[in-house]
Scaffold this motif. Structure first.
Motif, PDB file in Angstrom:
ATOM      1  N   GLY A  49      24.970 -17.189  -9.302  1.00  0.00           N
ATOM      2  CA  GLY A  49      23.983 -17.910 -10.883  1.00  0.00           C
ATOM      3  C   GLY A  49      24.134 -17.565 -12.146  1.00  0.00           C
ATOM      4  O   GLY A  49      24.806 -16.576 -11.324  1.00  0.00           O
ATOM      5  N   PRO A  50      23.548 -17.035 -12.834  1.00  0.00           N
ATOM      6  CA  PRO A  50      24.206 -16.560 -14.042  1.00  0.00           C
ATOM      7  C   PRO A  50      23.913 -14.709 -13.792  1.00  0.00           C
ATOM      8  O   PRO A  50      23.077 -14.459 -13.174  1.00  0.00           O
ATOM      9  N   PHE A  51      25.296 -13.694 -14.178  1.00  0.00           N
ATOM     10  CA  PHE A  51      25.531 -12.603 -13.662  1.00  0.00           C
ATOM     11  C   PHE A  51      25.941 -11.898 -14.852  1.00  0.00           C
ATOM     12  O   PHE A  51      26.751 -12.647 -15.473  1.00  0.00           O
ATOM     13  N   TYR A  52      26.032 -11.254 -15.092  1.00  0.00           N
ATOM     14  CA  TYR A  52      27.287 -10.228 -15.766  1.00  0.00           C
ATOM     15  C   TYR A  52      27.440  -8.658 -15.321  1.00  0.00           C
ATOM     16  O   TYR A  52      27.409  -8.196 -14.058  1.00  0.00           O
ATOM     17  N   GLU A  53      29.138  -8.523 -15.726  1.00  0.00           N
ATOM     18  CA  GLU A  53      29.471  -7.438 -15.126  1.00  0.00           C
ATOM     19  C   GLU A  53      30.220  -6.365 -16.246  1.00  0.00           C
ATOM     20  O   GLU A  53      30.617  -7.047 -16.974  1.00  0.00           O
ATOM     21  N   MET A  54      30.568  -4.944 -15.833  1.00  0.00           N
ATOM     22  CA  MET A  54      31.161  -4.229 -16.807  1.00  0.00           C
ATOM     23  C   MET A  54      32.334  -3.674 -16.187  1.00  0.00           C
ATOM     24  O   MET A  54      32.178  -3.087 -15.319  1.00  0.00           O
ATOM     25  N   TYR A  55      33.851  -3.629 -16.763  1.00  0.00           N
ATOM     26  CA  TYR A  55      34.833  -3.752 -16.354  1.00  0.00           C
ATOM     27  C   TYR A  55      34.756  -2.128 -17.411  1.00  0.00           C
ATOM     28  O   TYR A  55      34.856  -2.601 -18.368  1.00  0.00           O
ATOM     29  N   HIS A  56      36.208  -1.922 -17.006  1.00  0.00           N
ATOM     30  CA  HIS A  56      37.161  -1.547 -17.776  1.00  0.00           C
ATOM     31  C   HIS A  56      38.229  -1.581 -17.645  1.00  0.00           C
ATOM     32  O   HIS A  56      38.573  -2.575 -17.254  1.00  0.00           O
ATOM     33  N   LEU A  57      38.732  -2.080 -19.163  1.00  0.00           N
ATOM     34  CA  LEU A  57      40.418  -2.746 -19.703  1.00  0.00           C
ATOM     35  C   LEU A  57      41.104  -2.546 -19.016  1.00  0.00           C
ATOM     36  O   LEU A  57      41.761  -3.338 -18.708  1.00  0.00           O
ATOM     37  N   GLN A  58      41.324  -1.258 -18.603  1.00  0.00           N
ATOM     38  CA  GLN A  58      42.827  -0.948 -17.418  1.00  0.00           C
ATOM     39  C   GLN A  58      42.934  -2.023 -16.949  1.00  0.00           C
ATOM     40  O   GLN A  58      43.703  -2.461 -16.384  1.00  0.00           O
ATOM     41  N   ASP A  75      28.733   0.660 -31.859  1.00  0.00           N
ATOM     42  CA  ASP A  75      28.354   2.558 -32.211  1.00  0.00           C
ATOM     43  C   ASP A  75      28.699   3.431 -30.347  1.00  0.00           C
ATOM     44  O   ASP A  75      29.159   3.885 -30.372  1.00  0.00           O
ATOM     45  N   TYR A  76      28.132   2.657 -29.418  1.00  0.00           N
ATOM     46  CA  TYR A  76      27.808   3.119 -28.068  1.00  0.00           C
ATOM     47  C   TYR A  76      28.953   2.862 -27.666  1.00  0.00           C
ATOM     48  O   TYR A  76      29.998   4.236 -26.858  1.00  0.00           O
ATOM     49  N   LEU A  77      30.294   2.450 -27.754  1.00  0.00           N
ATOM     50  CA  LEU A  77      31.301   1.745 -26.904  1.00  0.00           C
ATOM     51  C   LEU A  77      32.331   2.639 -27.496  1.00  0.00           C
ATOM     52  O   LEU A  77      33.007   3.459 -26.951  1.00  0.00           O
ATOM     53  N   ARG A  78      31.953   3.084 -28.789  1.00  0.00           N
ATOM     54  CA  ARG A  78      33.128   3.842 -29.461  1.00  0.00           C
ATOM     55  C   ARG A  78      32.954   5.760 -28.541  1.00  0.00           C
ATOM     56  O   ARG A  78      33.477   6.553 -28.798  1.00  0.00           O
ATOM     57  N   ARG A  79      30.919   6.333 -28.228  1.00  0.00           N
ATOM     58  CA  ARG A  79      31.287   7.632 -27.882  1.00  0.00           C
ATOM     59  C   ARG A  79      32.006   8.077 -26.895  1.00  0.00           C
ATOM     60  O   ARG A  79      31.532   6.817 -25.336  1.00  0.00           O
ATOM     61  N   TYR A  80      32.236   8.697 -26.160  1.00  0.00           N
ATOM     62  CA  TYR A  80      33.316   9.094 -25.295  1.00  0.00           C
ATOM     63  C   TYR A  80      32.138  10.196 -24.743  1.00  0.00           C
ATOM     64  O   TYR A  80      32.102  11.483 -25.329  1.00  0.00           O
ATOM     65  N   HIS A  94      22.940 -22.565 -19.875  1.00  0.00           N
ATOM     66  CA  HIS A  94      23.575 -22.310 -19.356  1.00  0.00           C
ATOM     67  C   HIS A  94      24.013 -21.279 -17.973  1.00  0.00           C
ATOM     68  O   HIS A  94      23.833 -19.999 -17.962  1.00  0.00           O
ATOM     69  N   ASN A  95      24.293 -22.306 -17.089  1.00  0.00           N
ATOM     70  CA  ASN A  95      24.504 -20.580 -15.714  1.00  0.00           C
ATOM     71  C   ASN A  95      26.217 -20.143 -15.784  1.00  0.00           C
ATOM     72  O   ASN A  95      27.692 -21.022 -16.060  1.00  0.00           O
ATOM     73  N   ILE A  96      26.268 -19.083 -16.315  1.00  0.00           N
ATOM     74  CA  ILE A  96      27.451 -18.266 -16.588  1.00  0.00           C
ATOM     75  C   ILE A  96      27.928 -16.992 -16.058  1.00  0.00           C
ATOM     76  O   ILE A  96      26.916 -16.524 -15.607  1.00  0.00           O
ATOM     77  N   ALA A  97      28.780 -17.057 -15.947  1.00  0.00           N
ATOM     78  CA  ALA A  97      29.480 -15.469 -15.539  1.00  0.00           C
ATOM     79  C   ALA A  97      30.132 -14.543 -16.680  1.00  0.00           C
ATOM     80  O   ALA A  97      31.082 -15.296 -17.523  1.00  0.00           O
ATOM     81  N   LEU A  98      29.130 -13.474 -17.119  1.00  0.00           N
ATOM     82  CA  LEU A  98      29.869 -13.008 -18.359  1.00  0.00           C
ATOM     83  C   LEU A  98      30.071 -11.151 -17.738  1.00  0.00           C
ATOM     84  O   LEU A  98      29.579 -10.700 -17.031  1.00  0.00           O
ATOM     85  N   SER A  99      31.527 -11.797 -18.422  1.00  0.00           N
ATOM     86  CA  SER A  99      32.387 -10.081 -17.796  1.00  0.00           C
ATOM     87  C   SER A  99      32.546  -9.270 -19.022  1.00  0.00           C
ATOM     88  O   SER A  99      33.291  -9.883 -20.025  1.00  0.00           O
ATOM     89  N   VAL A 100      32.727  -7.954 -19.617  1.00  0.00           N
ATOM     90  CA  VAL A 100      33.296  -6.999 -20.530  1.00  0.00           C
ATOM     91  C   VAL A 100      34.056  -6.345 -20.142  1.00  0.00           C
ATOM     92  O   VAL A 100      33.201  -5.232 -18.646  1.00  0.00           O
ATOM     93  N   TYR A 101      35.160  -6.516 -20.301  1.00  0.00           N
ATOM     94  CA  TYR A 101      36.106  -5.099 -20.348  1.00  0.00           C
ATOM     95  C   TYR A 101      35.653  -4.139 -21.209  1.00  0.00           C
ATOM     96  O   TYR A 101      36.622  -4.455 -21.922  1.00  0.00           O
ATOM     97  N   ILE A 102      35.535  -3.092 -20.877  1.00  0.00           N
ATOM     98  CA  ILE A 102      35.125  -1.831 -21.955  1.00  0.00           C
ATOM     99  C   ILE A 102      37.146  -0.358 -22.029  1.00  0.00           C
ATOM    100  O   ILE A 102      36.894  -0.448 -21.052  1.00  0.00           O
ATOM    101  N   LYS A 103      36.725  -0.285 -23.391  1.00  0.00           N
ATOM    102  CA  LYS A 103      38.310   0.547 -23.191  1.00  0.00           C
ATOM    103  C   LYS A 103      37.958   2.291 -23.221  1.00  0.00           C
ATOM    104  O   LYS A 103      38.146   2.600 -22.801  1.00  0.00           O
ATOM    105  N   ASN A 104      36.668   2.140 -23.282  1.00  0.00           N
ATOM    106  CA  ASN A 104      35.707   3.210 -22.926  1.00  0.00           C
ATOM    107  C   ASN A 104      35.619   4.196 -21.845  1.00  0.00           C
ATOM    108  O   ASN A 104      34.775   3.120 -20.774  1.00  0.00           O
ATOM    109  N   ASP A 105      36.343   4.573 -20.651  1.00  0.00           N
ATOM    110  CA  ASP A 105      36.407   5.111 -19.437  1.00  0.00           C
ATOM    111  C   ASP A 105      35.251   5.539 -18.859  1.00  0.00           C
ATOM    112  O   ASP A 105      35.297   6.242 -18.414  1.00  0.00           O
ATOM    113  N   THR A 106      35.000   6.777 -19.309  1.00  0.00           N
ATOM    114  CA  THR A 106      33.977   7.430 -19.046  1.00  0.00           C
ATOM    115  C   THR A 106      31.955   6.802 -19.314  1.00  0.00           C
ATOM    116  O   THR A 106      31.224   6.948 -18.350  1.00  0.00           O
ATOM    117  N   ILE A 107      32.135   5.381 -19.043  1.00  0.00           N
ATOM    118  CA  ILE A 107      30.531   4.091 -19.360  1.00  0.00           C
ATOM    119  C   ILE A 107      31.247   3.913 -17.501  1.00  0.00           C
ATOM    120  O   ILE A 107      31.813   3.613 -17.276  1.00  0.00           O
TER     121      ILE A 107
END
Length: 580
Positions: free
Chosen positions: A143-152, A82-87, A114-127
């Motif tokens: 160590g474990p970390f997360y990232e959030m990128y634009h899908l582009q 729902d959040y990723l749909r909202r522009y 586990h030691n992981i690197a979580l990368s999420v690429y989102i289509k909503n470029d307003t975030i």
């Protein structure tokens, strides 16, 4: 004078034939035992290694499934979708990222060890994007970390465009992308879908979870196989990507250069990663075990041959001495001297021959006639005796078992089986009476079971469920034992069998049930057992049924209930009867 002809003595013939007839089987058994042992060791080794590789595969699958569950948290998170749909713009977009998106990603990486690197690429470029700069370093080093990128950022990447067509909830792919090969990592790739319209879900993002290959393959340890072995992982291109060996100098190039004849190779596919787990076991390690088997087999054969040869020498000397005496007497008779006599101790065949020769010296012609008639009468008497002394089949089996126990020196079992057999026949004879108490009938079947327990040991289990009320009544003897014997003869379905005897006092009379969990019978077999004109099967069962009916009437007797693969229940009914 006639020259005495030279001949090969009976003693040498007996010794040579004895040794020949025993040495050949010993050699044959030795070769057979060695080949069987070699085959067994090879199969057992292969089976053990297959089992170990299966355990390693299960451990790898567990870890990959654990990573997969992390993506499930995001994939099936409706609120996240729902959040990723909202522009939204400005403050609302920032608040969405801060209040839900980033906490969801942080919660995901903290939900695994586990030691992981979580990368999420989102289509909503307003975030807004949230990421780190690696500067050519291993992303998992911090160590474990997360990232959030634009899908582009990844729409032109080959690993993104080559992902298979989406099947909702199923499409995933493990692959080494970007710098994964350089730092010995691997990534799980998966789309994020919006299931707001279940029939046509829309893509709203992309997930990439990077982990260390060594973390997933932690269970790949050559020490679980055996000394000198090598475990390694091949990818779908047959490239070696992981090696576990006690030799630190072994490389992928060295593995590919090995001759397949130098080792036993066993492979185990890992479908979830499209990899193959391979175990190389040096043949020289297996040959050590086979050499030990060869030495033991050879020593046993040599010892057996020596022992049998010594026994053959003594036996041939013993019998040849007796034969020599007989030949000496026959030579005297041939020369006309009928006064020479033989004296043997014991009651074996040689003593009979000596007696016959001695009698022959007294009256040759009469003796031939007497001996002929005597032997003819003796053979007829023996035949009649054998026909009159036919014993139950189990007696033959029991005596054979007693003989084997005596041969192998198992004195205690030998004593128990002889004692049990004596007890069984003491109860069976019952001073010639056909009616005995139910208590004695149970004692009799227990005596039979005690004998069989010595033979079958833990393979046969037995239990009772006896209503004490029935013990004060009498019955026709030998109505339970034939069923137990029949079960042990015909009902084996596996390596073990359980027999249960139940006795209950019912309004209509006393009911016995003999229950087994054997192979069972079909209805046609049961019909044939009770069909007097049918084929001769189930004689013991029909015999018990006829004796009960003869003693107590047609209202009583035997009935069978059985199911193939389940077992059989034999039900016997008799009246309340006390023999006066």
């Amino acid at each position: 004078m006639k020259r005495e002809k030279r001949y090969f003595s009976f003693g040498y013939k007996l010794m040579i034939s004895y040794i020949f007839l025993l040495v050949l089987p010993v050699v044959f058994v030795g070769i057979f035992a060695y080949n069987t042992s070699v085959h067994s060791i090879t199969e057992q080794t292969s089976a053990n290694i297959h089992g170990t590789l299966q355990q390693i595969q299960d451990n790898i699958n567990y870890k990959t499934e654990d990573i997969m569950r992390l993506t499930d948290r995001l994939y099936y998170d409706r609120t996240l979708a729902d959040y990723l749909r909202r522009y939204d713009d400005g403050y609302y977009s920032y608040e969405t990222t801060k209040s839900y998106l980033l906490p969801s990603l942080q919660s995901t990486i903290h939900s695994t060890k586990h030691n992981i690197a979580l990368s999420v690429y989102i289509k909503n470029d307003t975030i807004p994007e949230v990421f780190f700069l690696y500067d050519g370093m291993d992303p998992l080093r911090k160590g474990p970390f997360y990232e959030m990128y634009h899908l582009q950022r990844i729409v032109d990447k080959e690993w993104y465009t080559s992902l298979p067509k989406e099947e909702y909830g199923l499409t995933t792919q493990w692959s080494q992308i970007e710098s994964d090969k350089q730092f010995q990592n691997i990534s799980l790739l998966r789309r994020l879908m919006d299931a707001f319209e279940p029939t046509d879900p829309k893509m709203i993002g992309f997930i990439k979870i990077t982990v260390k290959i060594s973390d997933i393959l932690q269970s790949v340890d050559y020490q679980k196989i055996r000394k000198g072995s090598t475990l390694y992982i091949e990818n779908e291109l047959h490239e070696v990507i992981y090696i576990s060996s006690d030799d630190p100098n072994i490389t992928a190039e060295h593995i590919h250069s090995l001759d397949n004849q130098d080792f036993l190779q066993i492979k185990q596919p890992i479908p979830s990663l499209n990899w193959t787990l391979v175990a190389n076991i040096p043949n020289h390690e297996l040959k050590k075990e086979l050499f030990n088997v060869k030495i033991v087999t050879l020593l046993l054969c040599i010892i057996s041959i020596v022992v049998f040869s010594i026994a053959g020498v003594f036996l041939s000397a013993y019998f040849s001495k007796r034969v020599t005496k007989i030949v000496s007497v026959l030579s005297s008779f041939q020369e006309g001297d009928f006064h020479k006599r033989l004296r043997y101790k014991g009651h074996d065949e040689f003593n009979q021959i000596a007696s016959a020769l001695n009698d022959m010296g007294e009256n040759m012609n009469q003796l031939i006639q007497d001996v002929y008639l005597s032997n003819l009468q003796k053979k007829e008497a023996e035949l009649e005796s054998l026909q009159a002394q036919i014993n139950p089949h189990f007696l033959y089996n029991t005596l054979s078992s007693i003989n084997r126990l005596a041969q192998f020196g198992e004195t205690e079992k030998h004593r128990e089986m002889v004692s049990g057999l004596a007890k069984f026949y003491r109860l069976s004879l019952n001073d010639g009476l056909t009616i005995i108490s139910i208590e004695k009938e149970l004692q009799q079947v227990q005596a039979y079971i005690d004998i069989k327990k010595i033979q079958y040991e833990s393979r046969m289990n037995f239990s009772y469920d006896i209503d004490e009320e029935v013990l004060k009544y009498d019955t026709v003897k030998l109505i339970l034992q034939p069923f137990v014997e029949n079960i042990l003869e015909h009902a084996w379905y596996a390596d073990r069998i359980h027999i249960r005897i139940v006795a209950t006092a019912e309004p209509s009379g006393i009911t016995f049930k003999i229950i087994d969990d054997g192979m069972g019978m079909n209805i046609e077999t049961i019909d044939q057992i009770f069909n007097k004109k049918g084929i001769k099967i189930g004689y013991g069962i029909r015999n018990v049924d006829q004796r009960i009916k003869l003693q107590f009437g047609e209202a009583f007797g035997v009935s069978l209930h059985s199911r193939l693969g389940i077992g059989t229940t034999a039900k016997l009914t008799i009246p309340y009867y006390i023999h006066s």
